[in-house]
Design a protein around this motif. Structure first.
Motif, PDB file in Angstrom:
ATOM      1  N   TYR A 228      46.519  36.968  13.469  1.00  0.00           N
ATOM      2  CA  TYR A 228      45.681  37.901  12.714  1.00  0.00           C
ATOM      3  C   TYR A 228      46.528  39.034  12.124  1.00  0.00           C
ATOM      4  CZ  TYR A 228      41.967  41.102  11.458  1.00  0.00           C
ATOM      5  OH  TYR A 228      41.155  41.933  10.760  1.00  0.00           O
ATOM      6  N   HIS A 229      47.475  39.541  12.935  1.00  0.00           N
ATOM      7  CA  HIS A 229      48.275  40.684  12.480  1.00  0.00           C
ATOM      8  C   HIS A 229      49.568  40.267  11.783  1.00  0.00           C
ATOM      9  CE1 HIS A 229      45.693  43.770  14.237  1.00  0.00           C
ATOM     10  NE2 HIS A 229      45.466  42.873  15.172  1.00  0.00           N
ATOM     11  N   ARG A 230      49.759  38.942  11.648  1.00  0.00           N
ATOM     12  CA  ARG A 230      50.938  38.387  10.946  1.00  0.00           C
ATOM     13  C   ARG A 230      52.249  38.952  11.487  1.00  0.00           C
ATOM     14  NH1 ARG A 230      48.863  35.420   7.040  1.00  0.00           N
ATOM     15  NH2 ARG A 230      46.773  35.972   6.353  1.00  0.00           N
ATOM     16  N   LYS A 231      52.377  38.902  12.811  1.00  0.00           N
ATOM     17  CA  LYS A 231      53.601  39.383  13.459  1.00  0.00           C
ATOM     18  C   LYS A 231      54.167  38.256  14.334  1.00  0.00           C
ATOM     19  CE  LYS A 231      53.574  43.415  11.754  1.00  0.00           C
ATOM     20  NZ  LYS A 231      52.674  44.483  12.134  1.00  0.00           N
ATOM     21  N   PRO A 232      55.460  38.264  14.607  1.00  0.00           N
ATOM     22  CA  PRO A 232      56.049  37.197  15.424  1.00  0.00           C
ATOM     23  C   PRO A 232      55.552  37.235  16.875  1.00  0.00           C
ATOM     24  CG  PRO A 232      57.745  38.539  14.346  1.00  0.00           C
ATOM     25  CD  PRO A 232      56.448  39.240  14.152  1.00  0.00           C
ATOM     26  N   LEU A 233      55.525  36.051  17.475  1.00  0.00           N
ATOM     27  CA  LEU A 233      55.113  35.915  18.887  1.00  0.00           C
ATOM     28  C   LEU A 233      56.203  35.157  19.634  1.00  0.00           C
ATOM     29  CD1 LEU A 233      53.055  35.880  21.270  1.00  0.00           C
ATOM     30  CD2 LEU A 233      52.096  33.805  20.267  1.00  0.00           C
ATOM     31  N   LEU A 234      56.673  35.727  20.748  1.00  0.00           N
ATOM     32  CA  LEU A 234      57.702  35.060  21.557  1.00  0.00           C
ATOM     33  C   LEU A 234      57.085  34.501  22.835  1.00  0.00           C
ATOM     34  CD1 LEU A 234      59.170  37.764  20.170  1.00  0.00           C
ATOM     35  CD2 LEU A 234      61.116  36.810  21.407  1.00  0.00           C
ATOM     36  N   GLY A 235      57.397  33.252  23.141  1.00  0.00           N
ATOM     37  CA  GLY A 235      56.983  32.636  24.409  1.00  0.00           C
ATOM     38  C   GLY A 235      58.066  32.885  25.440  1.00  0.00           C
ATOM     39  N   ILE A 236      57.673  33.401  26.607  1.00  0.00           N
ATOM     40  CA  ILE A 236      58.657  33.842  27.601  1.00  0.00           C
ATOM     41  C   ILE A 236      58.496  33.070  28.910  1.00  0.00           C
ATOM     42  CG2 ILE A 236      59.329  35.863  29.003  1.00  0.00           C
ATOM     43  CD1 ILE A 236      60.215  36.112  26.071  1.00  0.00           C
TER      44      ILE A 236
ATOM     45  N   GLU B 285      66.892  41.266  20.212  1.00  0.00           N
ATOM     46  CA  GLU B 285      68.154  41.959  19.921  1.00  0.00           C
ATOM     47  C   GLU B 285      69.325  40.994  19.797  1.00  0.00           C
ATOM     48  OE1 GLU B 285      67.500  46.390  21.700  1.00  0.00           O
ATOM     49  OE2 GLU B 285      68.977  45.085  22.635  1.00  0.00           O
ATOM     50  N   ALA B 286      69.251  39.894  20.560  1.00  0.00           N
ATOM     51  CA  ALA B 286      70.336  38.906  20.502  1.00  0.00           C
ATOM     52  C   ALA B 286      70.232  38.072  19.228  1.00  0.00           C
ATOM     53  CB  ALA B 286      70.289  38.015  21.738  1.00  0.00           C
ATOM     54  N   GLY B 287      69.161  38.275  18.482  1.00  0.00           N
ATOM     55  CA  GLY B 287      69.008  37.565  17.210  1.00  0.00           C
ATOM     56  C   GLY B 287      68.577  36.121  17.374  1.00  0.00           C
ATOM     57  N   LEU B 288      68.008  35.785  18.528  1.00  0.00           N
ATOM     58  CA  LEU B 288      67.570  34.400  18.724  1.00  0.00           C
ATOM     59  C   LEU B 288      66.407  34.095  17.787  1.00  0.00           C
ATOM     60  CD1 LEU B 288      67.683  33.768  22.586  1.00  0.00           C
ATOM     61  CD2 LEU B 288      69.432  33.436  20.852  1.00  0.00           C
ATOM     62  N   GLU B 289      66.391  32.873  17.335  1.00  0.00           N
ATOM     63  CA  GLU B 289      65.343  32.460  16.394  1.00  0.00           C
ATOM     64  C   GLU B 289      63.980  32.497  17.099  1.00  0.00           C
ATOM     65  OE1 GLU B 289      64.030  28.559  13.914  1.00  0.00           O
ATOM     66  OE2 GLU B 289      65.900  28.497  15.046  1.00  0.00           O
TER      67      GLU B 289
ATOM     68  N   ASN C 105      53.985  41.237  36.316  1.00  0.00           N
ATOM     69  CA  ASN C 105      53.619  42.319  35.399  1.00  0.00           C
ATOM     70  C   ASN C 105      54.129  41.966  34.011  1.00  0.00           C
ATOM     71  OD1 ASN C 105      56.260  44.074  34.720  1.00  0.00           O
ATOM     72  ND2 ASN C 105      56.462  43.135  36.724  1.00  0.00           N
ATOM     73  N   ALA C 106      53.512  42.569  32.993  1.00  0.00           N
ATOM     74  CA  ALA C 106      53.871  42.206  31.619  1.00  0.00           C
ATOM     75  C   ALA C 106      55.103  42.949  31.113  1.00  0.00           C
ATOM     76  CB  ALA C 106      52.688  42.454  30.687  1.00  0.00           C
ATOM     77  N   ALA C 107      55.480  44.061  31.760  1.00  0.00           N
ATOM     78  CA  ALA C 107      56.661  44.808  31.274  1.00  0.00           C
ATOM     79  C   ALA C 107      57.915  43.942  31.353  1.00  0.00           C
ATOM     80  CB  ALA C 107      56.840  46.098  32.079  1.00  0.00           C
ATOM     81  N   MET C 108      58.011  43.132  32.420  1.00  0.00           N
ATOM     82  CA  MET C 108      59.199  42.274  32.547  1.00  0.00           C
ATOM     83  C   MET C 108      59.221  41.221  31.428  1.00  0.00           C
ATOM     84  SD  MET C 108      58.233  40.031  35.951  1.00  0.00           S
ATOM     85  CE  MET C 108      57.072  38.631  35.846  1.00  0.00           C
ATOM     86  N   VAL C 109      58.048  40.788  31.013  1.00  0.00           N
ATOM     87  CA  VAL C 109      57.930  39.795  29.938  1.00  0.00           C
ATOM     88  C   VAL C 109      58.377  40.441  28.618  1.00  0.00           C
ATOM     89  CG1 VAL C 109      56.271  38.361  28.655  1.00  0.00           C
ATOM     90  CG2 VAL C 109      56.051  38.632  31.142  1.00  0.00           C
ATOM     91  N   GLY C 110      57.920  41.674  28.406  1.00  0.00           N
ATOM     92  CA  GLY C 110      58.306  42.409  27.193  1.00  0.00           C
ATOM     93  C   GLY C 110      59.792  42.708  27.171  1.00  0.00           C
ATOM     94  N   ALA C 111      60.349  43.024  28.333  1.00  0.00           N
ATOM     95  CA  ALA C 111      61.782  43.347  28.410  1.00  0.00           C
ATOM     96  C   ALA C 111      62.616  42.144  27.979  1.00  0.00           C
ATOM     97  CB  ALA C 111      62.143  43.760  29.836  1.00  0.00           C
ATOM     98  N   LEU C 112      62.260  40.958  28.474  1.00  0.00           N
ATOM     99  CA  LEU C 112      63.027  39.761  28.097  1.00  0.00           C
ATOM    100  C   LEU C 112      62.840  39.465  26.609  1.00  0.00           C
ATOM    101  CD1 LEU C 112      64.834  37.416  28.776  1.00  0.00           C
ATOM    102  CD2 LEU C 112      62.888  36.185  29.729  1.00  0.00           C
ATOM    103  N   ALA C 113      61.640  39.712  26.113  1.00  0.00           N
ATOM    104  CA  ALA C 113      61.391  39.478  24.682  1.00  0.00           C
ATOM    105  C   ALA C 113      62.302  40.371  23.831  1.00  0.00           C
ATOM    106  CB  ALA C 113      59.928  39.737  24.355  1.00  0.00           C
ATOM    107  N   TRP C 114      62.414  41.660  24.189  1.00  0.00           N
ATOM    108  CA  TRP C 114      63.288  42.565  23.426  1.00  0.00           C
ATOM    109  C   TRP C 114      64.733  42.096  23.482  1.00  0.00           C
ATOM    110  CZ3 TRP C 114      62.006  44.936  19.494  1.00  0.00           C
ATOM    111  CH2 TRP C 114      60.927  45.822  19.400  1.00  0.00           C
ATOM    112  N   THR C 115      65.176  41.650  24.675  1.00  0.00           N
ATOM    113  CA  THR C 115      66.573  41.204  24.803  1.00  0.00           C
ATOM    114  C   THR C 115      66.828  40.009  23.875  1.00  0.00           C
ATOM    115  OG1 THR C 115      66.579  41.988  27.068  1.00  0.00           O
ATOM    116  CG2 THR C 115      68.348  40.488  26.468  1.00  0.00           C
ATOM    117  N   ARG C 116      65.834  39.129  23.789  1.00  0.00           N
ATOM    118  CA  ARG C 116      66.002  37.959  22.907  1.00  0.00           C
ATOM    119  C   ARG C 116      65.994  38.373  21.441  1.00  0.00           C
ATOM    120  NH1 ARG C 116      62.522  32.954  25.023  1.00  0.00           N
ATOM    121  NH2 ARG C 116      63.271  32.237  23.011  1.00  0.00           N
TER     122      ARG C 116
END
Ligand code: KG4
Ligand code: ZN
Length: 344
Positions: free
Chosen positions: A108-116, A323-327, A310-321
């Protein structure tokens, strides 16, 4: 990571087991909110998680939990730049609630979604508070669903060294608590009741793998515990219950640390990580720290709230990915997967 000098925001969702959680993290990893709604009361009468009840409860909770995470963070959905969601491993019905909800928001918001990956997210929690831990790191993950050893040679590289062949450590604690009718989840109850007990009073033979494997096994300890309970007529109000629980808890801790020491000899890590719900356990934390200190290694154990799901750990890994420029694959392709194996 800034966009036109503005901070970016990520909304993460976690519904893999029996906690509904949503968290907003800024790109500098500041946790703006980390809302965790536990289902403990729902599953307590059964002494363990009932998958059908868990998914139904996630359906009820997901919308209010996400709304609260946004309200506490002080942002609107329009201000979210990325979405992330636990894809697996976990209970499929529970995972699907989070994945479907996150997909809808991202679309709906046309933003990327990462599966963690949930287990990798548990390990990432250690880096949230200790971003410059020296690598390779040896990570011990202990929760209600998982007991595993990983080596992290580089950031975002997770190499499995060993896993449990039967029960997870938390599951063994939960099952013994259930057998004695002490309440659910068993880990925290056992910790509290074991506090005045003598951990040397009941002898447990620790499991030993016959091969060179770094796998764990807790079924033998569990069977031994049940035999001791029966032979000594132990029950909820028995005066020797604290001694028994302290001995059992100590045996679980020794089993975990024995394998960690064996893995450490092989891997020669520079740091040790302890993660997952059971990492809240005081005896385990103390012994783990002592072992790390004795080995002259750096160590990290997340604060309690970042250990349990908790979801913060999920968000933390998403940011690391990110930042690493992973597709980031298209969010349409993202699917829940009950077993581990999401790619990093
Ligand atoms: O990581 P987590 O929240 O969920 C899973 O991914 O499984 O871990 C839940 C587990 C439960 O087995 C619970 O009994 C255990 O963590 N646990 C503890 C403590 N707090 C939670 N075990 C021992 N001592 C604690 N203080
Ligand atoms: Zn977990």
């Amino acid at each position: 990571m800034r966009y036109n000098g503005q901070a970016m925001h990520l909304l993460a969702i976690e519904t893999s087991c029996d906690e509904t959680s949503a968290s907003v993290l800024r790109d500098d990893r500041t946790i703006l909110s980390n809302i965790v709604l536990s289902q403990d009361e729902i599953h307590a009468p059964y002494g363990g998680v009932v998958p059908e009840l868990a998914s139904r409860q996630h359906l009820k909770s997901i919308d209010p939990v996400v709304r609260e995470s946004l309200a506490v963070a002080g942002i609107e959905l329009d201000g979210v730049d990325y979405f992330a969601v636990t894809q697996g491993p976990g209970l499929i019905g529970s995972l699907l609630v989070g994945v479907s909800f996150a997909k809808g928001l991202a679309y709906y918001h046309r933003k990327p979604l990462l599966g963690i990956d949930h287990v990798q997210a548990h390990m990432e929690a250690a880096f949230l508070e200790n971003p410059v831990l020296p690598l390779p790191a040896l990570a011990l993950i202990v929760s209600g669903g998982h007991t595993s050893l990983f080596v992290l040679r580089r950031r975002l590289s997770f190499e499995l060294l060993g896993r449990t062949r039967d029960d997870a450590a938390g599951e063994a604690l939960d099952k013994i608590a259930k057998f004695l009718d002490l309440g659910y989840p068993g880990g925290p109850v056992i910790q509290r009741l074991a506090e005045p007990g003598d951990p040397e009073s009941f002898a447990f033979v620790l499991p030993r793998m016959t091969d060179r494997s770094l796998d764990f096994s807790f079924s033998g300890l569990k069977t031994a515990a049940i035999r001791i309970v029966r032979e000594n007529g132990l029950s909820k109000d028995h005066p020797r219950l604290p001694d028994f629980l302290a001995s059992f808890e100590a045996a679980v801790v020794r089993t975990l640390l024995k394998n960690l020491a064996r893995a450490s000899e092989r891997v020669e890590p520079k740091s040790l990580l302890l993660c997952g719900g059971v990492a809240r356990n005081k005896r385990l934390r103390t012994r783990f720290e002592a072992a790390a200190r004795a080995a002259g290694l750096e160590w990290a154990i997340p604060t309690g709230k970042l250990c349990t799901d908790n979801a913060a750990m999920v968000g933390a890994l998403a940011w690391t990915r990110i930042e690493a420029g992973l597709e980031i694959p298209s969010s349409f392709d993202l699917d829940a997967s009950p077993r581990s194996g999401s790619k990093v």
